[in-house]
Write an enzyme that holds these catalytic residues in place. Structure first.
Site, PDB file in Angstrom:
ATOM      1  N   HIS A  69       0.874  -1.178   0.000  1.00 16.68           N
ATOM      2  CA  HIS A  69       0.000   0.000   0.000  1.00 16.68           C
ATOM      3  C   HIS A  69       0.916   1.234   0.000  1.00 16.68           C
ATOM      4  CE1 HIS A  69      -3.516   2.309   0.295  1.00 16.68           C
ATOM      5  NE2 HIS A  69      -3.993   1.942   1.470  1.00 16.68           N
ATOM      6  N   ASP A 110      -2.731  -1.668  12.454  1.00 14.42           N
ATOM      7  CA  ASP A 110      -3.692  -1.813  11.358  1.00 14.42           C
ATOM      8  C   ASP A 110      -4.689  -2.908  11.765  1.00 14.42           C
ATOM      9  OD1 ASP A 110      -5.005  -1.764   8.902  1.00 14.42           O
ATOM     10  OD2 ASP A 110      -3.448  -2.861   7.820  1.00 14.42           O
ATOM     11  N   GLN A 123      -0.207   4.783   1.083  1.00 12.41           N
ATOM     12  CA  GLN A 123      -0.388   4.860   2.528  1.00 12.41           C
ATOM     13  C   GLN A 123       0.954   5.100   3.220  1.00 12.41           C
ATOM     14  OE1 GLN A 123      -3.524   4.514   4.266  1.00 12.41           O
ATOM     15  NE2 GLN A 123      -2.198   5.503   5.737  1.00 12.41           N
TER      16      GLN A 123
HETATM   17  N1   CP Z   1      -6.367   3.530   4.425  1.00 10.40           N
HETATM   18  C1   CP Z   1      -7.109   3.233   3.336  1.00 10.40           C
HETATM   19  O1   CP Z   1      -6.600   2.881   2.258  1.00 10.40           O
HETATM   20  O2   CP Z   1      -8.455   3.407   3.514  1.00 10.40           O
HETATM   21  P1   CP Z   1      -9.597   2.937   2.520  1.00 10.40           P
HETATM   22  O3   CP Z   1      -9.609   1.439   2.523  1.00 10.40           O
HETATM   23  O4   CP Z   1     -10.843   3.533   3.078  1.00 10.40           O
HETATM   24  O5   CP Z   1      -9.287   3.463   1.145  1.00 10.40           O
HETATM   25  N1  NVA Z   2      -4.545  -4.040   5.707  1.00  9.50           N
HETATM   26  C1  NVA Z   2      -5.812  -3.429   5.390  1.00  9.50           C
HETATM   27  C2  NVA Z   2      -5.620  -2.014   4.967  1.00  9.50           C
HETATM   28  C3  NVA Z   2      -6.880  -1.275   4.622  1.00  9.50           C
HETATM   29  C4  NVA Z   2      -6.608   0.125   4.172  1.00  9.50           C
HETATM   30  C5  NVA Z   2      -6.524  -4.244   4.326  1.00  9.50           C
HETATM   31  O1  NVA Z   2      -5.868  -4.676   3.369  1.00  9.50           O
HETATM   32  O2  NVA Z   2      -7.720  -4.459   4.454  1.00  9.50           O
END
Ligand code: CP
Ligand code: NVA
Length: 308
Positions: free
Chosen positions: A133, A229, A136
């Protein structure tokens, strides 16, 4: 130095100078937005946004970001494309490249991001895959920089699910920028060996110290940043087992006392209050989670303005 035409599949697509350029650009765009100064750097441009999974922050911040930059974003949800009926990711990338100036995608399998990037002639931005990600992590480090002004001497302590897209991008970015990070996670949900090896190899070049421990208190000991998380990421199915194994890794008032005084508390959100962190911590004075959420907008605008 430029990022024009780059893809962002993983934070390692960016060198240190490019990361610093994104931070400087985000800071400037944030300032301009706050004082109401127009910054239509992508006038007439379009971003295609492929979403295989739900999203609040990513979807809204990319779409609003494109509007503020004078461009347009198209939401392409799970039922909007012919992907569902068997058209390949590669063909989708080739076709979308003929219409739009950039593609952002949130996918289940990271291979889809790789295939999009390999087959697209416009920049591809990873908006979350099962592995990474990057938007992020860039936002997280930008937020840390805003709070501490410098990365010198900082330690990040992550507690929770070790085998996680957010954890991996944060580890890689800390490694690239020379920031110490310790991950506290249960052996069952440990950082994968190959990810740790890549992070450590990078850390050897930059001087970052990377550790993984089953002890949550050790992970956050004297940390300036505590990060967590969700315990059950999108696409994971073993919910009950996870909740049980991860219980000792909750960020609560007891755990945060082990960190440095005034350590900031971070979470990419959405949070499952009462699981990975308590209400008291999330709503407490050390929490910066909503500043972090806001910064997704500024960082992604910078990424798009520089790449597109
Ligand atoms: N942190 C994040 O990516 O949030 P969403 O899943 O709401 O996009
Ligand atoms: N680790 C989480 C992040 C969400 C933004 C997921 O993948 O669901």
């Amino acid at each position: 130095m430029s990022l024009k035409g780059n893809h962002l599949t993983n934070v390692f697509d960016l060198n240190r100078e490019q990361i610093e350029l994104i931070f400087e650009t985000a800071k400037d765009l944030k300032r301009r937005q706050k004082i109401g100064q127009p910054h239509q750097l992508l006038k007439g441009k379009s971003l295609g946004m492929i979403f295989q999974k739900p999203s609040t922050r990513t979807r809204v911040s990319f779409e609003v970001g494109m509007t503020q930059l004078g461009g347009h974003a198209l939401y392409l949800g799970p039922n909007d494309l012919q992907l569902n009926r068997g058209e390949t990711i590669a063909d989708t990338a080739k076709v979308l490249s003929r219409y739009v100036d950039g593609i952002m995608a949130r996918v289940f399998s990271h291979n889809d991001i790789v295939s999009l990037a390999e087959n697209s002639t416009v920049p591809v931005i990873n908006g979350l895959s099962d592995r990474f990600h990057p938007c992020q992590a860039l936002t997280d480090l930008f937020t840390i920089l805003e709070k501490y002004q410098s990365f010198d001497g900082l330690k990040v302590g992550f507690v929770g699910d070790g085998d996680n897209n957010v954890t991996y991008s944060l580890m890689y970015l800390c490694a690239r920028l020379g920031i110490d990070i310790s991950v506290g996670c249960p052996p069952k949900y440990n950082v994968k060996d190959e990810v740790l090896a890549v992070a450590k190899k990078e850390a050897n070049k930059t001087g970052a110290k990377i550790t993984v421990t089953p002890d949550p208190e050790k992970a956050v000991a004297l940390a300036n940043v505590i990060y967590t998380d969700v315990w059950v990421s999108m696409g994971r199915e073993d919910k009950e087992e996870r909740l049980k194994a991860l219980k000792p890794y909750q960020v609560n008032n007891f755990l945060i006392k082990r960190a440095a005084r005034h350590a900031i508390i971070m979470h990419c959100l959405p949070a499952h209050r009462g699981e990975e962190l308590t209400n008291e911590v999330m709503d407490g004075p050390q929490s910066v989670v909503f500043d972090q959420a806001e910064n997704r907008l500024h960082i992604q605008k910078a990424i798009m303005a520089l790449m597109m």
